[in-house]
Enzyme design. Structure first.
Site, PDB file in Angstrom:
ATOM      1  N   LYS A  36      27.926  32.189  36.655  1.00  0.00           N
ATOM      2  CA  LYS A  36      28.022  33.310  35.698  1.00  0.00           C
ATOM      3  C   LYS A  36      29.242  33.147  34.798  1.00  0.00           C
ATOM      4  CE  LYS A  36      28.671  37.676  37.332  1.00  0.00           C
ATOM      5  NZ  LYS A  36      29.804  38.291  36.606  1.00  0.00           N
TER       6      LYS A  36
ATOM      7  N   GLY B 193      31.766  43.076  32.925  1.00  0.00           N
ATOM      8  CA  GLY B 193      33.203  43.115  32.656  1.00  0.00           C
ATOM      9  C   GLY B 193      33.664  41.872  31.915  1.00  0.00           C
TER      10      GLY B 193
ATOM     11  N   ASP C 140      35.023  37.446  44.530  1.00  0.00           N
ATOM     12  CA  ASP C 140      33.654  37.976  44.482  1.00  0.00           C
ATOM     13  C   ASP C 140      32.897  37.768  45.793  1.00  0.00           C
ATOM     14  OD1 ASP C 140      34.030  38.821  41.880  1.00  0.00           O
ATOM     15  OD2 ASP C 140      33.252  36.984  41.004  1.00  0.00           O
TER      16      ASP C 140
ATOM     17  N   LYS D 142      35.942  46.587  40.676  1.00  0.00           N
ATOM     18  CA  LYS D 142      34.820  45.717  40.299  1.00  0.00           C
ATOM     19  C   LYS D 142      33.643  46.604  39.878  1.00  0.00           C
ATOM     20  CE  LYS D 142      36.915  41.821  41.007  1.00  0.00           C
ATOM     21  NZ  LYS D 142      37.238  40.973  39.848  1.00  0.00           N
TER      22      LYS D 142
ATOM     23  N   ARG E  67      26.468  42.348  43.966  1.00  0.00           N
ATOM     24  CA  ARG E  67      26.957  41.587  45.119  1.00  0.00           C
ATOM     25  C   ARG E  67      26.826  42.400  46.417  1.00  0.00           C
ATOM     26  NH1 ARG E  67      28.207  37.088  42.438  1.00  0.00           N
ATOM     27  NH2 ARG E  67      29.492  37.273  40.583  1.00  0.00           N
TER      28      ARG E  67
END
Ligand code: S3P
Length: 453
Positions: A41, A115, A340, A367, A413
């Protein structure tokens, strides 16, 4: 195939098909086979953005065809950049407009849930003199802190205004001629660092960014490949100096598989009895491989094979099989290298012998959701014994999880981490808002269905 509730989307169904009802997550199957995770990503966003400001054409292979990069592409198109349709398995072509070629968009730039799109775009737009831009996004993104980017950019002369004293989107940017600056960032964040470097490209003098710990360095690698004049140094590569003036030229970018997506299969393979998985073509940039270090610390059976270099990024295949796991402890400089992956590492901790400790991870609270609170809430619903801390959590491993009605709380996630937890629960689970996975891994549910078959 799933054995109950039949809510699992068929391989041809859009991932959004999972949104209407809760998705069934049957317990008890093992995982076997090979899986190719979608493109990274972070690298996908950068390939689109840097291609847009370069001269000539950029050809991107392996770009992640998921909601977040689609948001970046849509913003670029709204400013006159030609980006070919983004379809799985097809190269994407970006016709660069040069460092100052963006047109003023006729409407707001919608960054969706992303973001990275909003923060990197702020850096890129701050120096577009005389043009006005408004950036917004979904409810999650409109609640995320943007002052961390707006403030250092203001040191360079940027004019950025937003809600809550300039911290929250919608944000208005009035492009200015920027000056170079020396900027020490309080958090190790690749989004903040990259925004400053992008603004620095057209500033009137050099800019230096110093981070408290090294964050992912994809921007540095790729900007240099496009022709930027950039020097990395300092303790553990925490200092980056960019000197403006170099022209950027379109490149061929090959995007490796995303280690953050691979992490779900690595943990699933390590904790599920009988599992044997190979995850192919995974990016192994050292600023991203903290999850492998932790799994090694836990005694997980993971082998890296076929290591190679692809277009300036290290890549390999990862083999994982089930085995006993020990608790782990993380804090400090490793956190940006696995930021992450902490939700799925929390799942691994539930299945390990001993007490695992996660500290220094307050960033998780800002996040896509407050990932410490959400993971604590959802794992507790499965019977996990854990304590949520201001900057992490402690988790008592070896407690049998049970099936539960789970909720991603809109976080991609979290959705995938809970799917991994459900594999080792006693009894079936269900997951509300499972469609969130499409933000970074559109075929996750189809891959899960295939690997458990
Ligand atoms: C990203 C950086 C990280 C990460 C995010 C992607 C990037 O955020 O959590 O998913 O592409 O630069 P921070 O820079 O805020 O740590």
């Amino acid at each position: 195939m799933p054995t109950s509730q039949a809510a699992m989307p068929s391989p041809s169904a859009p991932a959004a098909g999972a949104s209407a009802a809760s998705l069934a997550l049957p317990a008890g199957a093992s995982l076997r086979g090979q899986v190719q995770v979608p493109g990274d990503k972070s690298i996908s966003h950068r390939a689109l953005l840097f291609g847009a400001i370069a001269e000539g054409e950029t050809r991107i292979e392996g770009l992640l065809p998921a909601e977040d990069p689609l948001s970046t592409a849509a913003c670029l198109r709204a400013m006159g950049v030609e980006v070919s349709p983004i379809r799985a398995g097809e190269p994407v072509l970006v016709r660069g407009v040069g460092l100052d070629g963006f047109q003023e968009p006729a409407d707001i730039l919608d960054c969706g849930n992303s973001g990275t799109t909003m923060r990197l775009m702020l850096g890129l737009l701050a120096g577009r003199q005389g043009r006005h831009f408004v950036l917004s996004g979904d409810a999650s993104l409109r609640g995320r802190p943007m002052a961390r980017v707006a403030k250092p950019l203001a040191q360079m002369g940027a004019q950025i205004h937003g809600r809550s004293g300039g911290n929250l989107a919608p944000l208005a940017v009035l492009g200015q001629q920027l000056q170079g600056a020396n900027i020490a960032t309080p958090v190790a964040s690749a989004q903040v660092k990259s925004a400053i470097l992008l603004a620095a490209l057209t500033a009137s003098g050099p800019t230096t960014v110093v981070e408290p710990a090294q964050s992912r360095d994809h921007s540095e690698r790729m900007l240099r490949a496009f022709g930027a004049d950039l020097v990395v140094g300092g303790h553990n590569n925490t200092t980056v100096t960019l000197t403006p003036g170099a022209r950027l030229h379109g490149q061929q970018v090959v995007v490796p598989g995303d280690i953050s997506s691979a992490a779900f299969w690595l943990v699933a393979g390590a904790i599920t009895p009988g599992a044997e998985l190979t995850v192919q073509n995974v990016g192994l940039n050292p600023s991203r491989t903290g999850v492998l270090d932790v799994l090694e610390q836990m005694g997980a059976r993971i082998k890296v094979i076929n290591q190679r270099d692809v277009a300036g990024e290290p890549v390999g295949d990862l083999q994982v099989s089930h085995g006993p796991l020990r608790a782990f402890s993380i804090d400090g400089e490793i956190i940006p290298r696995l930021v992450d992956e902490i939700p799925v590492l929390a799942v691994a901790a539930c299945c390990a012998e001993g007490v695992s400790r996660i500290a220094g991870a307050a960033e998780l609270r800002v996040k896509e959701t407050d990932r410490l609170a959400v993971m604590a809430r959802q794992l507790r619903a499965m019977g996990a014994q854990l304590e949520e801390l201001a900057d992490g959590m402690t988790i008592n491993g070896g407690v049998q999880l049970h099936g539960a009605q789970l909720d991603s709380e809109t976080d991609h996630r979290v959705a995938m981490s809970l799917a991994v937890a459900s594999l080792v629960a006693k009894g079936n689970s269900s997951l509300a808002r499972a469609d969130a996975a499409a933000v970074s891994y559109p075929n996750f549910w189809q891959d899960l269905e295939r690997l458990r078959a």
